[in-house]
Design a protein around this motif. Structure first.
Motif, PDB file in Angstrom:
ATOM      1  N   TYR A  86      -2.962   5.978  -5.841  1.00 34.32           N
ATOM      2  CA  TYR A  86      -3.266   4.729  -6.414  1.00 34.32           C
ATOM      3  C   TYR A  86      -1.727   4.154  -6.475  1.00 34.32           C
ATOM      4  N   LYS A  87      -1.782   2.792  -6.232  1.00 35.63           N
ATOM      5  CA  LYS A  87      -0.366   2.265  -6.300  1.00 35.63           C
ATOM      6  C   LYS A  87      -0.287   2.273  -7.934  1.00 35.63           C
ATOM      7  N   THR A  88       0.951   2.330  -8.231  1.00 28.74           N
ATOM      8  CA  THR A  88       1.278   2.198  -9.805  1.00 28.74           C
ATOM      9  C   THR A  88       1.197   0.647 -10.332  1.00 28.74           C
TER      10      THR A  88
ATOM     11  N   THR B  45       0.778  -1.196   0.067  1.00 26.98           N
ATOM     12  CA  THR B  45       0.018  -0.011   0.027  1.00 26.98           C
ATOM     13  C   THR B  45       0.841   1.242   0.040  1.00 26.98           C
ATOM     14  N   ARG B  46       2.033   1.065   0.164  1.00 30.73           N
ATOM     15  CA  ARG B  46       2.905   2.365   0.094  1.00 30.73           C
ATOM     16  C   ARG B  46       2.912   3.082  -1.360  1.00 30.73           C
ATOM     17  N   VAL B  47       2.838   4.211  -1.168  1.00 30.69           N
ATOM     18  CA  VAL B  47       2.932   4.912  -2.716  1.00 30.69           C
ATOM     19  C   VAL B  47       3.531   6.273  -2.681  1.00 30.69           C
ATOM     20  N   ASN B  48       3.928   6.757  -3.591  1.00 26.25           N
ATOM     21  CA  ASN B  48       4.768   8.031  -3.670  1.00 26.25           C
ATOM     22  C   ASN B  48       3.761   9.161  -3.373  1.00 26.25           C
ATOM     23  N   VAL B  49       3.954   9.721  -2.090  1.00 22.23           N
ATOM     24  CA  VAL B  49       3.142  10.612  -1.811  1.00 22.23           C
ATOM     25  C   VAL B  49       3.723  12.250  -1.699  1.00 22.23           C
ATOM     26  N   LYS B  50       2.823  12.892  -2.792  1.00 16.52           N
ATOM     27  CA  LYS B  50       3.589  14.501  -2.748  1.00 16.52           C
ATOM     28  C   LYS B  50       2.433  15.515  -2.551  1.00 16.52           C
ATOM     29  N   VAL B  51       1.554  15.145  -1.881  1.00 13.44           N
ATOM     30  CA  VAL B  51       0.690  16.411  -1.089  1.00 13.44           C
ATOM     31  C   VAL B  51       0.386  16.270   0.354  1.00 13.44           C
TER      32      VAL B  51
ATOM     33  N   ARG C 224      13.259  22.206  -9.091  1.00 13.80           N
ATOM     34  CA  ARG C 224      12.246  23.114  -8.571  1.00 13.80           C
ATOM     35  C   ARG C 224      10.855  22.047  -8.273  1.00 13.80           C
ATOM     36  N   GLN C 225      10.983  20.987  -7.887  1.00 17.13           N
ATOM     37  CA  GLN C 225       9.870  20.025  -7.481  1.00 17.13           C
ATOM     38  C   GLN C 225       8.980  20.622  -6.316  1.00 17.13           C
ATOM     39  N   ARG C 226       7.802  21.084  -6.633  1.00 13.61           N
ATOM     40  CA  ARG C 226       7.054  21.715  -5.704  1.00 13.61           C
ATOM     41  C   ARG C 226       6.792  20.970  -4.468  1.00 13.61           C
ATOM     42  N   HIS C 227       6.618  19.747  -4.259  1.00 17.55           N
ATOM     43  CA  HIS C 227       6.390  19.213  -3.282  1.00 17.55           C
ATOM     44  C   HIS C 227       7.496  19.203  -2.235  1.00 17.55           C
ATOM     45  N   VAL C 228       8.728  19.187  -2.693  1.00 14.35           N
ATOM     46  CA  VAL C 228       9.953  19.428  -1.892  1.00 14.35           C
ATOM     47  C   VAL C 228      10.159  20.662  -0.957  1.00 14.35           C
TER      48      VAL C 228
ATOM     49  N   SER D  26       7.814  10.733  -0.333  1.00 17.47           N
ATOM     50  CA  SER D  26       8.240  10.782  -1.822  1.00 17.47           C
ATOM     51  C   SER D  26      10.015  10.823  -1.710  1.00 17.47           C
ATOM     52  N   TRP D  27      10.319   9.790  -2.409  1.00 19.08           N
ATOM     53  CA  TRP D  27      11.768   9.702  -2.574  1.00 19.08           C
ATOM     54  C   TRP D  27      11.951  10.577  -3.834  1.00 19.08           C
ATOM     55  N   VAL D  28      13.035  11.461  -3.659  1.00 17.08           N
ATOM     56  CA  VAL D  28      13.170  12.446  -4.753  1.00 17.08           C
ATOM     57  C   VAL D  28      14.793  12.101  -5.048  1.00 17.08           C
ATOM     58  N   HIS D  29      15.000  11.958  -6.437  1.00 19.26           N
ATOM     59  CA  HIS D  29      16.412  11.887  -6.379  1.00 19.26           C
ATOM     60  C   HIS D  29      16.867  12.710  -7.822  1.00 19.26           C
ATOM     61  N   ALA D  30      15.878  13.478  -8.396  1.00 22.13           N
ATOM     62  CA  ALA D  30      16.352  14.151  -9.452  1.00 22.13           C
ATOM     63  C   ALA D  30      16.750  15.449  -8.822  1.00 22.13           C
ATOM     64  N   PHE D  31      18.011  15.790  -8.622  1.00 21.79           N
ATOM     65  CA  PHE D  31      18.468  16.887  -7.932  1.00 21.79           C
ATOM     66  C   PHE D  31      20.066  17.155  -8.556  1.00 21.79           C
TER      67      PHE D  31
HETATM   68  C1  LIG Z   1      15.996   6.438  -7.367  1.00 22.67           C
HETATM   69  C2  LIG Z   1      14.455   7.298  -7.509  1.00 22.67           C
HETATM   70  C3  LIG Z   1      14.332   8.388  -7.570  1.00 22.67           C
HETATM   71  C4  LIG Z   1      13.319   8.957  -7.629  1.00 22.67           C
HETATM   72  N1  LIG Z   1      13.029  10.343  -8.109  1.00 22.67           N
HETATM   73  C5  LIG Z   1      11.843  11.195  -7.946  1.00 22.67           C
HETATM   74  C6  LIG Z   1      11.787  12.370  -8.157  1.00 22.67           C
HETATM   75  O1  LIG Z   1      12.918  13.307  -8.440  1.00 22.67           O
HETATM   76  N2  LIG Z   1      10.474  12.955  -7.862  1.00 22.67           N
HETATM   77  C7  LIG Z   1       9.434  12.340  -7.671  1.00 22.67           C
HETATM   78  O2  LIG Z   1       8.251  13.002  -7.508  1.00 22.67           O
HETATM   79  N3  LIG Z   1       9.580  10.967  -7.458  1.00 22.67           N
HETATM   80  C8  LIG Z   1      10.975  10.249  -7.495  1.00 22.67           C
HETATM   81  N4  LIG Z   1      10.871   9.030  -7.247  1.00 22.67           N
HETATM   82  C9  LIG Z   1       9.483   8.081  -7.071  1.00 22.67           C
HETATM   83  C10 LIG Z   1       9.169   7.536  -8.012  1.00 22.67           C
HETATM   84  O3  LIG Z   1       8.587   8.113  -9.380  1.00 22.67           O
HETATM   85  C11 LIG Z   1       7.993   6.493  -7.645  1.00 22.67           C
HETATM   86  O4  LIG Z   1       8.609   5.698  -6.755  1.00 22.67           O
HETATM   87  C12 LIG Z   1       7.654   5.492  -8.647  1.00 22.67           C
HETATM   88  O5  LIG Z   1       6.938   6.308  -9.702  1.00 22.67           O
HETATM   89  C13 LIG Z   1       6.814   4.133  -8.191  1.00 22.67           C
HETATM   90  O6  LIG Z   1       5.554   4.768  -7.530  1.00 22.67           O
HETATM   91  P1  LIG Z   1       5.445   4.368  -6.159  1.00 22.67           P
HETATM   92  O7  LIG Z   1       6.446   4.704  -5.139  1.00 22.67           O
HETATM   93  O8  LIG Z   1       4.064   5.121  -5.759  1.00 22.67           O
HETATM   94  O9  LIG Z   1       5.354   2.821  -6.052  1.00 22.67           O
HETATM   95  C14 LIG Z   1      12.126   8.332  -7.477  1.00 22.67           C
HETATM   96  C15 LIG Z   1      12.043   6.737  -7.049  1.00 22.67           C
HETATM   97  C16 LIG Z   1      13.564   6.465  -6.957  1.00 22.67           C
HETATM   98  C17 LIG Z   1      13.559   4.989  -6.406  1.00 22.67           C
END
Ligand SMILES: Cc1cc2nc3c(=O)[nH]c(=O)nc-3n(C[C@H](O)[C@H](O)[C@H](O)COP(=O)(O)O)c2cc1C
Length: 247
Positions: free
Chosen positions: A159-161, A9-15, A65-69, A121-126
């Motif tokens: 939603y889970k991808t 159930t874990r998802v990328n939460v950005k809000v 410039r990712q807003r959620h950060v 949210s795991w952000v690595h685009a930096f």
């Molecule tokens: C190495 C890595 C870098 C990521 N970078 C970003 C990012 O810069 N911005 C963002 O919004 N999500 C980022 N994510 C999150 C992914 O987009 C997200 O985990 C993926 O779409 C799967 O969705 P879920 O986490 O809901 O299962 C990153 C995830 C990983 C593992």
């Protein structure tokens, strides 16, 4: 929450809503990060906790410039101490193990945040040099992830991808050979009714032990397990100890 439920159930939460993340929860997330596996048990992770508004804006600029950060109440910047790993494992340690170790640590923290009712949210685009400059990170450390964390907005739907089914990407004995056992009729039927894989596996294993035997085994196991201090109590005591309080 059970581990499999948390993973599913874990998802990328950005809000996030505006509430601060309580320090006890921050401590638990950091603690989870330190429980990951690491090559040679080096534990090369280091964490920078950021709550300051101005610093978060600077970091979000470095994160393209990712807003959620900027909007997240809490950022945890995860770094890999390359120097520590290189001492034991040289270039392979620096280029591979350090990144794998910290990745495992980050995944632990994402699951912990989810279990605690937070969204992350795991952000690595930096831009790495930007992050290093803003946070005064020394050269021996490499920032490997910015975790944006906060309480998810209740009305937001997540939603889970779509997950690639493991049978499409797992092979039996050699690359490219299908997992024959998986395609047996019983498995196919069970998966057809969309139960969690965890539930399915548990159900399949239980009939192998007769009910009575099962009960006995369970009782012996229960008597062996000593009463553990609840996790939140442990963390609370630990924080008290750190702050030097006696009561
Ligand atoms: C190495 C890595 C870098 C990521 N970078 C970003 C990012 O810069 N911005 C963002 O919004 N999500 C980022 N994510 C999150 C992914 O987009 C997200 O985990 C993926 O779409 C799967 O969705 P879920 O986490 O809901 O299962 C990153 C995830 C990983 C593992």
């Amino acid at each position: 929450m059970e581990l499999f439920e948390a993973m599913e159930t874990r998802v990328n939460v950005k809000v996030y809503d505006k509430r601060d993340v309580p320090e006890e929860l921050i401590a638990q997330i950091l603690h989870a990060g330190t429980l990951a596996a690491s090559a040679g048990d080096i534990q090369p992770w280091e964490f920078i906790v950021v709550k300051d508004k101005k610093t978060k804006i600077d970091i979000s600029v470095a994160c393209l410039r990712q807003r959620h950060v900027e909007e997240a109440p809490l950022l945890i910047v995860v770094c890999a101490n390359l120097e520590k790993v290189a001492l034991k494992f040289g270039d392979r340690g620096k280029n591979l193990y350090a990144i794998q170790d910290t990745g495992a640590s980050i995944q632990n923290m994402l699951l912990a945040a989810h279990d605690l009712g937070l969204g992350a949210s795991w952000v690595h685009a930096f831009e790495e040099e930007g992050i290093k400059r803003i946070l005064k990170i020394p050269d021996k450390l490499r920032p490997v992830g910015v975790l944006a964390i906060g309480f998810p907005l209740p009305y937001e739907k997540y939603y889970k991808t779509e997950v690639i089914p493991f049978e499409n990407i797992s092979w039996s004995e050699e690359y490219g050979k299908e997992l024959e056992w998986f395609y047996k009729e019983t498995w196919k039927n069970r998966f057809g009714i969309k139960k969690s894989i965890y539930q399915t596996v548990k159900e399949i294993q239980v009939p192998e032990i007769k009910k009575e035997e099962n009960k006995e085994i369970q009782q012996t196991q229960e008597s062996k397990v000593e009463k553990k201090q609840p996790f939140s109590e442990k963390i609370f005591n630990w924080i008290k100890k750190l702050s030097g309080r006696k009561t």
